[in-house]
Design a protein around this motif. Structure first.
Motif, PDB file in Angstrom:
ATOM      1  N   GLY A 190     -17.635  -8.480 -46.143  1.00  8.69           N
ATOM      2  CA  GLY A 190     -16.579  -9.316 -46.356  1.00  8.69           C
ATOM      3  C   GLY A 190     -15.403  -8.233 -46.664  1.00  8.69           C
ATOM      4  O   GLY A 190     -14.371  -9.044 -46.705  1.00  8.69           O
ATOM      5  N   ASP A 191     -15.432  -7.343 -46.310  1.00  4.87           N
ATOM      6  CA  ASP A 191     -14.234  -6.174 -46.331  1.00  4.87           C
ATOM      7  C   ASP A 191     -13.332  -6.427 -45.100  1.00  4.87           C
ATOM      8  O   ASP A 191     -13.072  -5.138 -44.436  1.00  4.87           O
ATOM      9  N   VAL A 192     -12.862  -7.270 -44.728  1.00  7.05           N
ATOM     10  CA  VAL A 192     -11.886  -7.361 -43.563  1.00  7.05           C
ATOM     11  C   VAL A 192     -10.592  -7.319 -43.963  1.00  7.05           C
ATOM     12  O   VAL A 192      -9.782  -8.303 -44.588  1.00  7.05           O
ATOM     13  N   VAL A 193      -9.921  -6.307 -43.720  1.00  7.35           N
ATOM     14  CA  VAL A 193      -8.627  -5.837 -44.044  1.00  7.35           C
ATOM     15  C   VAL A 193      -7.851  -5.846 -43.183  1.00  7.35           C
ATOM     16  O   VAL A 193      -7.972  -4.919 -42.184  1.00  7.35           O
ATOM     17  N   GLU A 194      -6.464  -6.339 -42.945  1.00  7.68           N
ATOM     18  CA  GLU A 194      -5.638  -6.215 -41.655  1.00  7.68           C
ATOM     19  C   GLU A 194      -4.670  -4.961 -42.162  1.00  7.68           C
ATOM     20  O   GLU A 194      -4.494  -4.773 -43.333  1.00  7.68           O
ATOM     21  N   PRO A 195      -4.058  -4.517 -40.978  1.00  8.60           N
ATOM     22  CA  PRO A 195      -3.133  -3.337 -41.351  1.00  8.60           C
ATOM     23  C   PRO A 195      -1.860  -4.070 -41.967  1.00  8.60           C
ATOM     24  O   PRO A 195      -1.498  -5.116 -41.818  1.00  8.60           O
ATOM     25  N   GLU A 196      -1.115  -3.002 -43.116  1.00  9.63           N
ATOM     26  CA  GLU A 196      -0.128  -3.882 -43.689  1.00  9.63           C
ATOM     27  C   GLU A 196       1.143  -3.802 -42.994  1.00  9.63           C
ATOM     28  O   GLU A 196       1.424  -2.769 -42.261  1.00  9.63           O
ATOM     29  N   VAL A 197       1.493  -4.861 -43.034  1.00  7.14           N
ATOM     30  CA  VAL A 197       2.884  -5.194 -42.518  1.00  7.14           C
ATOM     31  C   VAL A 197       3.890  -5.842 -43.626  1.00  7.14           C
ATOM     32  O   VAL A 197       3.742  -6.860 -44.000  1.00  7.14           O
ATOM     33  N   VAL A 198       4.988  -4.829 -44.047  1.00  2.00           N
ATOM     34  CA  VAL A 198       5.713  -5.069 -45.329  1.00  2.00           C
ATOM     35  C   VAL A 198       6.907  -5.735 -44.830  1.00  2.00           C
ATOM     36  O   VAL A 198       7.604  -5.476 -43.695  1.00  2.00           O
ATOM     37  N   VAL A 199       7.318  -6.870 -45.377  1.00  3.61           N
ATOM     38  CA  VAL A 199       8.353  -7.721 -44.938  1.00  3.61           C
ATOM     39  C   VAL A 199       9.319  -7.552 -46.305  1.00  3.61           C
ATOM     40  O   VAL A 199       8.604  -7.834 -47.406  1.00  3.61           O
ATOM     41  N   SER A 200      10.741  -8.105 -46.243  1.00  2.00           N
ATOM     42  CA  SER A 200      11.533  -8.198 -47.443  1.00  2.00           C
ATOM     43  C   SER A 200      11.195  -9.662 -48.163  1.00  2.00           C
ATOM     44  O   SER A 200      10.725 -10.602 -47.328  1.00  2.00           O
ATOM     45  N   ALA A 201      11.207  -9.429 -49.282  1.00  2.00           N
ATOM     46  CA  ALA A 201      11.057 -10.848 -50.047  1.00  2.00           C
ATOM     47  C   ALA A 201      12.072 -11.664 -49.822  1.00  2.00           C
ATOM     48  O   ALA A 201      13.309 -11.507 -50.524  1.00  2.00           O
ATOM     49  N   LYS A 226      -3.547 -23.012 -43.576  1.00  2.00           N
ATOM     50  CA  LYS A 226      -3.088 -23.137 -42.119  1.00  2.00           C
ATOM     51  C   LYS A 226      -3.929 -22.030 -41.404  1.00  2.00           C
ATOM     52  O   LYS A 226      -3.221 -21.060 -41.461  1.00  2.00           O
ATOM     53  N   PRO A 227      -4.939 -22.045 -40.546  1.00  2.00           N
ATOM     54  CA  PRO A 227      -5.623 -21.127 -39.933  1.00  2.00           C
ATOM     55  C   PRO A 227      -4.747 -20.512 -38.615  1.00  2.00           C
ATOM     56  O   PRO A 227      -5.367 -20.872 -37.541  1.00  2.00           O
ATOM     57  N   VAL A 228      -3.836 -19.983 -38.627  1.00  2.00           N
ATOM     58  CA  VAL A 228      -3.145 -19.765 -37.493  1.00  2.00           C
ATOM     59  C   VAL A 228      -2.950 -18.181 -37.051  1.00  2.00           C
ATOM     60  O   VAL A 228      -3.049 -17.613 -36.042  1.00  2.00           O
ATOM     61  N   ALA A 229      -2.969 -17.320 -38.098  1.00  2.00           N
ATOM     62  CA  ALA A 229      -2.575 -15.790 -37.671  1.00  2.00           C
ATOM     63  C   ALA A 229      -3.160 -14.859 -38.705  1.00  2.00           C
ATOM     64  O   ALA A 229      -3.504 -15.486 -39.769  1.00  2.00           O
ATOM     65  N   ALA A 230      -3.306 -13.721 -38.371  1.00  2.00           N
ATOM     66  CA  ALA A 230      -3.618 -12.756 -39.537  1.00  2.00           C
ATOM     67  C   ALA A 230      -2.598 -12.485 -40.689  1.00  2.00           C
ATOM     68  O   ALA A 230      -1.396 -12.909 -40.382  1.00  2.00           O
ATOM     69  N   PRO A 231      -2.825 -11.850 -41.574  1.00  2.00           N
ATOM     70  CA  PRO A 231      -2.095 -11.785 -42.820  1.00  2.00           C
ATOM     71  C   PRO A 231      -0.996 -10.924 -42.735  1.00  2.00           C
ATOM     72  O   PRO A 231      -1.128  -9.849 -42.213  1.00  2.00           O
ATOM     73  N   VAL A 232       0.159 -11.079 -43.435  1.00  2.00           N
ATOM     74  CA  VAL A 232       1.029  -9.966 -43.772  1.00  2.00           C
ATOM     75  C   VAL A 232       0.652  -9.425 -44.925  1.00  2.00           C
ATOM     76  O   VAL A 232       0.729  -9.999 -46.176  1.00  2.00           O
ATOM     77  N   ALA A 233       0.641  -8.256 -45.125  1.00  2.00           N
ATOM     78  CA  ALA A 233      -0.009  -7.418 -46.332  1.00  2.00           C
ATOM     79  C   ALA A 233       1.396  -7.624 -47.514  1.00  2.00           C
ATOM     80  O   ALA A 233       2.517  -7.736 -47.198  1.00  2.00           O
ATOM     81  N   SER A 234       0.946  -7.491 -48.774  1.00  2.00           N
ATOM     82  CA  SER A 234       2.073  -7.499 -49.661  1.00  2.00           C
ATOM     83  C   SER A 234       2.646  -6.019 -49.536  1.00  2.00           C
ATOM     84  O   SER A 234       2.015  -5.025 -49.129  1.00  2.00           O
ATOM     85  N   SER A 235       3.772  -5.819 -50.357  1.00  2.00           N
ATOM     86  CA  SER A 235       4.502  -4.650 -50.244  1.00  2.00           C
ATOM     87  C   SER A 235       3.774  -3.562 -51.179  1.00  2.00           C
ATOM     88  O   SER A 235       4.198  -2.319 -51.123  1.00  2.00           O
ATOM     89  N   THR A 236       2.894  -3.971 -52.046  1.00  2.00           N
ATOM     90  CA  THR A 236       2.275  -2.992 -52.853  1.00  2.00           C
ATOM     91  C   THR A 236       0.852  -2.666 -52.479  1.00  2.00           C
ATOM     92  O   THR A 236       0.164  -3.727 -52.366  1.00  2.00           O
ATOM     93  N   PRO A 237       0.623  -1.335 -52.018  1.00  2.00           N
ATOM     94  CA  PRO A 237      -0.914  -1.474 -51.680  1.00  2.00           C
ATOM     95  C   PRO A 237      -1.774  -1.314 -52.729  1.00  2.00           C
ATOM     96  O   PRO A 237      -1.644  -1.152 -53.707  1.00  2.00           O
ATOM     97  N   SER A 238      -3.188  -1.625 -52.407  1.00  2.32           N
ATOM     98  CA  SER A 238      -4.151  -1.491 -53.275  1.00  2.32           C
ATOM     99  C   SER A 238      -4.363  -0.385 -53.836  1.00  2.32           C
ATOM    100  O   SER A 238      -4.181   0.832 -53.266  1.00  2.32           O
ATOM    101  N   ALA A 239      -5.137  -0.144 -54.826  1.00  2.00           N
ATOM    102  CA  ALA A 239      -5.547   0.889 -55.600  1.00  2.00           C
ATOM    103  C   ALA A 239      -6.387   2.022 -54.732  1.00  2.00           C
ATOM    104  O   ALA A 239      -6.290   3.109 -54.369  1.00  2.00           O
TER     105      ALA A 239
END
Length: 628
Positions: A190-201, A226-239
């Motif tokens: 279940g560790d499906v992680v998309e590449p991070e794409v950071v956007v301005s808040a 709404k299941p349309v596209a892959a996620p936009v990652a948050s601007s803070t990376p995980s540990a």
């Protein structure tokens, strides 16, 4: 996906060496048997009599062989080098560390002859599972490996007629096998992680947080249904993304139940008949959830690529994130130069309708001294010169890695200075940090956080004394952490000096020794891994840890580059605003065809990888530069 990659079979084993899932592909297996028959007929005059193993083992046979190899090789992955426990015919006899990842199994070993070698098997360990992928290769390649397993000399000599490296260069299907293994591991755990794409808040980007994968259990991503596209990652990376870690040699105990139905569905869609097509779990699940309609049909004059199974509908936007990881070894010694290197990638998210082509010039190639480049299959590189490289691509749906690269660091170290530690008694050490942060860095570069950790793997920390000039300090059982800059209080447009001196007290060494021995004596009988570790000196890592537990000095260790044998501090940070390699994209130079009005946004972030401050008062490993 490498061309002509076909998978004969795959197996998933749990930490008890039981096959919990397997899949065979008869279409590919038919090709293998035909190749075996042809090879055996053509080798009748060969003085080396060896017939390749032409059939696939049952699950029980494979599990027994896997368990036998683990016992013989000392661990799941094996020694990787020829040691005294190695036996002729085994993987470690080849004396190449790659045999810890590409393994061979002997099936039905009680039978006479040597025609029972199953090779090459791509081994990937994820959570409590071991995943084995068997790609289709030519029978002669299996024969070549069998000869390497019988060779009297050891090592992978450059001028040798036969070696494992040259053999694997002739097997591009191994790359595809590992891609399949990693994709299946993501589905299983279940560790499906998309590449991070950071956007301005900002309020206008709320729609960008809609995600499919957020609805299937990916933490840390805000999403609607709404299941349309892959996620936009948050601007803070995980540990996990900041700290990184070494791959474990032993499967971890996990409670997640294997979803066989989801796995079967993924395999049927991603690699029908054993040929990998699209290993993106997000894409496949999107197709399953959304299906197709007449609105998804592309124009008749355009061919829809495999990486874009459905078309995007909605507000159009193009996002780029340059994500770099900075690795450093800081010595503060005249005789050893400091080392800095950058590994980076350009992540992209193209929310564009239809099947457009995107192109832009990639600048900074000469200043960044790029050492290696690789691109997504959707990209084309029609123009290249010293400092500019034109890039054109037909973007997939969702987040994807457009390009990966290795480069030298074009800036000075963001954290420099020295770290000293000396033992004033058997159970007490005095330490000193003197660091300078962001010296020579100007706005818009901003350091969002910075931590320094002193790990003590062999000693238990009781307490510490000392107050830093800035930040806060806390300790865990085997480490002391100094938080210099905390999140929300970034450093930009100036440099600061941070000092920290004090003492750290450890639990008495004799007490730890006796406790260690008592715990070894009460080991659970059901723990096969620990029992084998004690009896068989299972592998290089555990052998080193066993020696280190006896408090041998670093000079006595057989592996001089073991980090646990030396004292160091590790720095963790995140910096935004610009890349360290000099790699850049000008949003104004990005063109889209057919032309549409779509804003282009660029963000850049740099995180620390292995950023090490070696103890200047102790021993430290370093690489010697070859003299040409």
């Amino acid at each position: 996906m490498p061309s002509d990659c076909s998978i004969r079979a795959l197996w998933i084993l749990n930490n008890l060496d039981v096959v919990v899932f397997s899949r065979r592909f008869p279409v590919v297996e038919k090709r293998w048997r035909a190749a075996c028959q042809s090879e055996n007929q053509s080798s009748n005059g060969d003085p080396v009599k060896y017939n390749v193993f032409s059939s696939l083992p049952s699950d029980s046979e494979l599990a027994a062989s896997f368990s036998e190899r683990k016992r013989r090789e000392g661990s799941v992955r094996g020694f990787g080098i020829r040691v005294t426990q190695s036996r002729e015919g085994s993987d470690s006899w080849v004396d190449d560390p790659i045999t810890r990842h590409i393994i061979g199994l002997y099936i039905n070993k009680e039978e006479d002859g040597e025609n029972n070698l199953l090779w090459p098997l791509a081994l990937h360990i994820k959570g409590p599972y071991c995943i084995l992928i068997l790609p289709l290769v030519e029978p002669r390649h299996v024969k070549d490996y069998a000869r390497l397993c019988k060779r009297s000399d050891c090592g992978n000599a450059v001028m040798a007629d036969e070696n494992l490296s040259s053999l694997l260069l002739d097997l591009p299907s191994m790359t595809g096998a590992f891609m399949v293994a990693h994709a299946i591991a993501e589905v299983v755990t279940g560790d499906v992680v998309e590449p991070e794409v950071v956007v301005s808040a900002s309020p206008s980007v709320g729609g960008l947080l809609d995600s499919l994968t957020g609805s299937i259990g990916i933490s840390g991503i805000s999403s609607r249904a709404k299941p349309v596209a892959a996620p936009v990652a948050s601007s803070t990376p995980s540990a996990a993304s900041v700290m990184g870690g070494l791959a474990s040699d032993v499967p971890k105990i996990g409670s997640r139940i294997l979803d066989k139905d989801a796995l079967r569905s993924f395999i049927s869609s991603a690699m029908p008949f054993g040929t990998p097509l699209d290993l993106s779990y997000s894409n496949i699940l999107s197709i399953k959830v959304n299906g197709f309609s007449s609105l998804d049909m592309p124009p008749q004059d355009l061919k829809q690529p495999a990486w874009k199974p459905y078309l995007y509908k909605g507000k159009q936007r193009l996002l780029f994130t340059i994500h770099e990881t900075l690795h450093a070894a800081m010595y503060d010694r005249d005789e050893i130069p400091d080392s800095l290197s950058v590994s980076g990638q350009i992540n992209c998210r193209a929310e564009l309708e239809g099947l457009p082509d995107v192109s832009f010039p990639l600048t900074g190639l000469s200043t960044s001294k790029v050492e290696a480049l690789s691109f997504h299959p959707c990209a084309q590189v029609p123009e290249h010169n010293v400092d500019k490289q034109a890039l054109m691509f037909s973007p997939p749906v969702g987040n994807f890695v457009l390009m990966r690269y290795q480069a030298t660091c074009g800036l000075g170290p963001p954290v420099k200075g020295f770290y000293q530690l000396s033992m004033v008694s058997e159970d007490e050490g005095a330490f000193l940090f003197k660091l300078r942060l962001m010296e020579g860095y100007k706005s818009p570069l901003t350091m969002e956080f910075c931590n320094v950790t002193m790990p003590f793997q062999r000693r238990r920390v009781l307490s510490f004394d000392g107050t830093p000039s800035i930040g806060t300090v806390s300790n865990a059982e085997h480490s002391v952490e100094w938080k210099i800059i905390t999140s929300g209080r970034g450093l930009s447009g100036k440099s600061i000096e941070a000092t920290f001196s004090g003492t750290v007290r450890f639990a008495p060494w004799q007490t730890q020794r006796s406790t260690s021995f008592r715990s070894e004596g009460t080991t659970d009988e059901d723990s096969d891994n620990e029992a084998e570790s004690t009896n068989n000196m299972v592998n290089v890592e555990e052998f080193l840890m066993e020696k280190m537990s006896k408090d041998l000095p670093p000079v006595d260790l057989e592996e001089p580059f073991s980090w646990n044998a030396y004292n160091y501090a590790k720095v963790s940070f995140k910096i935004v605003g610009a890349s360290f390699s000099g790699m850049s994209i000008d949003p104004k130079s990005v063109s889209i065809y057919p032309a549409v009005k779509a804003p282009v946004e660029l963000s850049t972030q740099v995180i620390s990888g292995d950023y090490i401050l070696w103890n200047t008062l102790g021993k430290c490993p370093s690489a010697v530069t070859a003299k040409v």
